[in-house]
Design a protein around this motif. Structure first.
Motif, PDB file in Angstrom:
ATOM      1  N   MET A 313       0.827  -1.201   0.000  1.00  0.00           N
ATOM      2  CA  MET A 313       0.000   0.000   0.000  1.00  0.00           C
ATOM      3  C   MET A 313       0.865   1.257   0.000  1.00  0.00           C
ATOM      4  N   CYS A 314       1.926   1.252   0.789  1.00  0.00           N
ATOM      5  CA  CYS A 314       2.829   2.409   0.827  1.00  0.00           C
ATOM      6  C   CYS A 314       3.463   2.645  -0.540  1.00  0.00           C
ATOM      7  N   ALA A 315       3.863   1.558  -1.205  1.00  0.00           N
ATOM      8  CA  ALA A 315       4.502   1.699  -2.507  1.00  0.00           C
ATOM      9  C   ALA A 315       3.522   2.189  -3.561  1.00  0.00           C
ATOM     10  N   HIS A 316       2.263   1.708  -3.510  1.00  0.00           N
ATOM     11  CA  HIS A 316       1.263   2.202  -4.452  1.00  0.00           C
ATOM     12  C   HIS A 316       1.046   3.707  -4.280  1.00  0.00           C
ATOM     13  N   ALA A 317       1.178   4.170  -3.045  1.00  0.00           N
ATOM     14  CA  ALA A 317       1.051   5.607  -2.773  1.00  0.00           C
ATOM     15  C   ALA A 317       2.337   6.359  -3.089  1.00  0.00           C
ATOM     16  N   ARG A 318       3.380   5.635  -3.546  1.00  0.00           N
ATOM     17  CA  ARG A 318       4.689   6.207  -3.898  1.00  0.00           C
ATOM     18  C   ARG A 318       5.341   6.903  -2.699  1.00  0.00           C
ATOM     19  N   ASP A 319       5.150   6.314  -1.548  1.00  0.00           N
ATOM     20  CA  ASP A 319       5.686   6.887  -0.312  1.00  0.00           C
ATOM     21  C   ASP A 319       6.795   5.978   0.210  1.00  0.00           C
ATOM     22  N   ALA A 320       8.014   6.201  -0.261  1.00  0.00           N
ATOM     23  CA  ALA A 320       9.142   5.358   0.121  1.00  0.00           C
ATOM     24  C   ALA A 320       9.454   5.480   1.599  1.00  0.00           C
ATOM     25  N   ARG A 321       9.307   6.664   2.143  1.00  0.00           N
ATOM     26  CA  ARG A 321       9.597   6.854   3.569  1.00  0.00           C
ATOM     27  C   ARG A 321       8.632   6.055   4.429  1.00  0.00           C
ATOM     28  N   ALA A 322       7.346   6.072   4.081  1.00  0.00           N
ATOM     29  CA  ALA A 322       6.361   5.303   4.849  1.00  0.00           C
ATOM     30  C   ALA A 322       6.623   3.802   4.713  1.00  0.00           C
ATOM     31  N   LYS A 323       7.003   3.367   3.529  1.00  0.00           N
ATOM     32  CA  LYS A 323       7.297   1.947   3.330  1.00  0.00           C
ATOM     33  C   LYS A 323       8.482   1.527   4.180  1.00  0.00           C
ATOM     34  N   SER A 324       9.529   2.339   4.201  1.00  0.00           N
ATOM     35  CA  SER A 324      10.708   2.024   5.003  1.00  0.00           C
ATOM     36  C   SER A 324      10.370   2.005   6.484  1.00  0.00           C
ATOM     37  N   SER A 325       9.572   2.973   6.929  1.00  0.00           N
ATOM     38  CA  SER A 325       9.181   3.031   8.342  1.00  0.00           C
ATOM     39  C   SER A 325       8.362   1.806   8.734  1.00  0.00           C
ATOM     40  N   LEU A 326       7.452   1.383   7.849  1.00  0.00           N
ATOM     41  CA  LEU A 326       6.641   0.204   8.152  1.00  0.00           C
ATOM     42  C   LEU A 326       7.500  -1.053   8.207  1.00  0.00           C
ATOM     43  N   LEU A 327       8.461  -1.188   7.311  1.00  0.00           N
ATOM     44  CA  LEU A 327       9.336  -2.363   7.342  1.00  0.00           C
ATOM     45  C   LEU A 327      10.146  -2.414   8.635  1.00  0.00           C
ATOM     46  N   ALA A 328      10.551  -1.258   9.152  1.00  0.00           N
ATOM     47  CA  ALA A 328      11.246  -1.224  10.445  1.00  0.00           C
ATOM     48  C   ALA A 328      10.313  -1.672  11.555  1.00  0.00           C
ATOM     49  N   ARG A 329       9.062  -1.252  11.479  1.00  0.00           N
ATOM     50  CA  ARG A 329       8.087  -1.659  12.496  1.00  0.00           C
ATOM     51  C   ARG A 329       7.789  -3.150  12.405  1.00  0.00           C
ATOM     52  N   ILE A 330       7.737  -3.683  11.206  1.00  0.00           N
ATOM     53  CA  ILE A 330       7.534  -5.122  11.032  1.00  0.00           C
ATOM     54  C   ILE A 330       8.687  -5.896  11.651  1.00  0.00           C
ATOM     55  N   ASP A 331       9.902  -5.409  11.467  1.00  0.00           N
ATOM     56  CA  ASP A 331      11.074  -6.060  12.052  1.00  0.00           C
ATOM     57  C   ASP A 331      10.943  -6.133  13.566  1.00  0.00           C
ATOM     58  N   ALA A 332      10.534  -5.027  14.181  1.00  0.00           N
ATOM     59  CA  ALA A 332      10.494  -4.944  15.643  1.00  0.00           C
ATOM     60  C   ALA A 332       9.260  -5.609  16.241  1.00  0.00           C
ATOM     61  N   GLN A 333       8.116  -5.486  15.582  1.00  0.00           N
ATOM     62  CA  GLN A 333       6.853  -5.900  16.188  1.00  0.00           C
ATOM     63  C   GLN A 333       6.322  -7.233  15.683  1.00  0.00           C
ATOM     64  N   LEU A 334       6.895  -7.754  14.607  1.00  0.00           N
ATOM     65  CA  LEU A 334       6.445  -9.043  14.089  1.00  0.00           C
ATOM     66  C   LEU A 334       7.575 -10.057  14.050  1.00  0.00           C
ATOM     67  N   ILE A 335       8.643  -9.745  13.335  1.00  0.00           N
ATOM     68  CA  ILE A 335       9.711 -10.733  13.138  1.00  0.00           C
ATOM     69  C   ILE A 335      10.448 -11.029  14.442  1.00  0.00           C
ATOM     70  N   ALA A 336      10.850 -10.004  15.170  1.00  0.00           N
ATOM     71  CA  ALA A 336      11.594 -10.222  16.422  1.00  0.00           C
ATOM     72  C   ALA A 336      10.787 -11.031  17.437  1.00  0.00           C
ATOM     73  N   PRO A 337       9.506 -10.704  17.697  1.00  0.00           N
ATOM     74  CA  PRO A 337       8.745 -11.525  18.647  1.00  0.00           C
ATOM     75  C   PRO A 337       8.546 -12.966  18.187  1.00  0.00           C
ATOM     76  N   LEU A 338       8.333 -13.171  16.892  1.00  0.00           N
ATOM     77  CA  LEU A 338       8.160 -14.538  16.396  1.00  0.00           C
ATOM     78  C   LEU A 338       9.431 -15.363  16.603  1.00  0.00           C
TER      79      LEU A 338
END
Length: 420
Positions: A313-338
Motif C-alpha cells: 500500500m505504501c509503494a502504491h502511494a509512492r511513499d518510500a519513507r512510509a514503506k521504510s518506516s513500516l518495514l522497520a516496524r515489522i522487524d520490531a513488532q512481528l519478526i523479532a517476537p516470532l
C-alpha cells in the motif's frame, strides 16, 4: 511432531533502485532482526512471479503457497468472495471492485482511494444499490475494497449462459491510471453490457462524493473476475513431505491475513484462516495481534503463513519513507517476537512481488528471501548475506527459480522434531 514453519509474506516489500541513487525502502529501513537472520541463515533471491504471469498478489501469493499460478489460475474476485462468506455457485461470476479517486480532469488518479468512515458508508450504499439482491451479492472488504457476485442461478432477469473458463476482465486499477472511467470501461460495454450499465450508473453517483481527501470524486473499477477456484488442498499437495517427516500425519496449515485475497486463497486451499481483530490490511495493521495469532495457530498447525499488506500500500502511494518506516516496524513488532517466541521454528521472510515506489506499480523481478532456524545453514557455494535487502540477497549468489521451489525448500529445511 512436525517442525513448525512460519512463512511471512510482506506484500510488495521488494523495490527497485531509484534513479537518483537512493537506497530502496528495505535497504534504508532499520531492520536489525532481519539483518541478523539473513546473515546467520540462508538468503537469496526467488523468482516468485513466473514468466508469463502478471506481476501481482494474484500470482505471487499462490506461488508461495506452492501453486503454479499458470496451472492453477485463481482470480481475485472469487477468492475475495470466499473470504467474505458470499455463496458462490459454479456458474456465478465474482468481481473485485476498487474505489478509485479521480483527478480534476475526471481521470483515475489513485487506484486505492482513502475513505473515512462516513465516506465508506456512502460508497457502500451506492454499490449495494447498483447491484441489488438476489441477482447479486456484495461485500465490503474495508476501505476501497468491494466484491460483487453476479448470480447465474435463475434469480437474474436475464441470466448469462455458463461463462467461459476465463471471462473477460478489465486490467487492474493500477494499469488504467490517467484514463477516464468511461474510456477505460469501453471494452466492458461490448463484453458485458449489463455490468457496464450498473458500474456506469454507480460512477455517476460516486463522482459527486467529494471531501478533503478526495476533492474530485470517486469511481468504481471492476476487475479480477472469475469463477469459484478448484484448488487441490494444501495438505494433499504436500502429503509426501508430511509423510516423510511423520507418517500418516497431515501437514496442517493456517493463514494470518486481513486482506480478502489472502484469506480467500487460504480457504480455497483448505487452510485455516481466522479473522484477526486489529488486522486491517493497511499500514496501520496490528502487527502484535498478527504475531500472537500466528503463535496460537502453531499449537495445532505445522505451517503458518502471515501476510502483511502494508508495504504494498505504501509503494502504491509512492511513499518510500512510509514503506521504510513500516518495514522497520515489522522487524520490531512481528519478526523479532516470532523468532524470540519460537526459536524451534523454521522462519522464512519474503514477498510476493516487487512494488516500486517510483511508479507505484507491480514488477515481476526476483525478490529477496531469508530462511532461518533448525536445519538451516548457508547454502553450499553461496555467500553470507551482509544484511537483508535486495542487493545483499542478490550478492549471495543463491537464486530460487519459483515460489513452489522455495516452499519445498522451507518444508525440507528440517524434517521433524521429537514430541516433548
Amino acid at each position: 511432531m512436525h517442525t513448525p514453519r512460519i512463512i511471512c509474506i510482506l506484500d510488495g516489500m521488494a523495490d527497485l533502485p531509484h534513479n537518483g541513487g537512493q537506497p530502496t525502502p528495505l535497504a534504508a529501513a532499520h531492520t536489525p532482526t532481519l539483518d541478523r537472520l539473513a546473515a546467520t541463515g540462508t538468503a537469496g533471491l526467488c523468482q516468485v512471479i513466473p514468466y508469463g504471469a502478471e506481476a501481482g498478489s494474484d500470482a505471487g501469493i499462490p506461488a508461495l503457497l506452492g501453486y503454479d499460478p499458470l496451472r492453477h489460475p485463481a482470480a481475485r474476485g472469487p477468492l475475495e468472495a470466499l473470504a467474505a462468506g458470499l455463496p458462490l455457485d459454479p456458474h456465478d461470476i465474482a468481481w473485485r471492485c476498487n474505489v478509485v479517486a479521480l483527478d480534476a480532469h475526471g481521470r483515475m488518479a489513485d487506484p486505492a482511494a482513502t475513505l473515512n468512515a462516513a465516506m465508506e458508508r456512502a460508497v457502500d450504499s451506492i454499490v449495494r444499490a447498483a447491484f441489488p439482491a438476489p441477482a447479486h451479492g456484495t461485500a465490503h472488504g474495508g476501505g476501497f475494497r468491494f466484491t460483487v457476485v453476479e448470480r447465474n442461478d435463475g434469480h437474474a432477469a436475464a441470466p448469462s449462459p455458463p461463462a467461459a473458463p476465463t471471462p473477460f476482465t478489465p486490467a487492474g486499477p493500477q494499469d488504467v491510471i490517467g484514463q477516464s472511467p468511461a474510456d477505460a470501461l469501453h471494452d466492458l460495454a461490448r463484453h458485458h453490457p449489463a455490468l457496464h450499465a450498473r458500474v456506469t450508473a454507480a460512477n455517476a453517483q460516486l463522482a459527486l462524493l467529494t471531501g478533503p481527501e478526495i476533492p474530485h470524486g470517486l469511481a468504481l473499477w471492476p476487475w479480477g473476475c472469475g469463477h469459484r477456484p478448484d484448488l487441490p488442498s494444501f495438505s494433499a499437495r504436500h502429503a509426501t513431505a508430511a509423510s516423510s517427516a511423520v507418517p500418516h500425519t497431515p501437514l496442517t496449515a493456517a493463514m494470518v491475513a486481513a486482506v480478502p485475497l489472502a484469506r480467500g486463497l487460504a480457504l480455497a486451499a483448505g487452510l485455516t484462516a481466522p479473522e484477526i481483530p486489529g488486522a486491517t490490511g493497511g499500514a496501520d495493521t496490528d502487527l502484535a495481534a498478527k504475531a500472537a495469532a500466528a503463535l496460537a495457530l502453531l499449537a495445532d498447525h505445522a505451517v503458518v503463513f502471515i501476510h502483511v499488506e502494508g508495504p504494498d500500500m505504501c509503494a502504491h502511494a509512492r511513499d518510500a519513507r512510509a514503506k521504510s518506516s513500516l518495514l522497520a516496524r515489522i522487524d520490531a513488532q512481528l519478526i523479532a517476537p516470532l523468532r524470540a517466541a519460537r526459536p524451534d521454528a523454521v522462519l522464512c521472510v519474503t514477498c510476493d512481488h516487487v512494488t516500486h515506489c517510483g511508479d507505484g506499480r507491480h514488477h515481476p523481478h526476483a525478490v529477496p528471501f531469508l530462511l532461518h532456524g533448525p536445519g538451516v545453514s548457508q547454502h553450499p557455494g553461496t555467500l553470507a548475506a551482509a544484511r537483508f535487502d535486495e542487493a545483499a540477497c542478490a550478492a549471495t549468489g543463491l537464486r530460487i527459480p519459483s515460489g513452489p521451489t522455495l516452499l519445498d525448500m522451507i518444508l525440507r529445511a528440517a524434517t521433524h522434531r521429537a514430541d516433548m
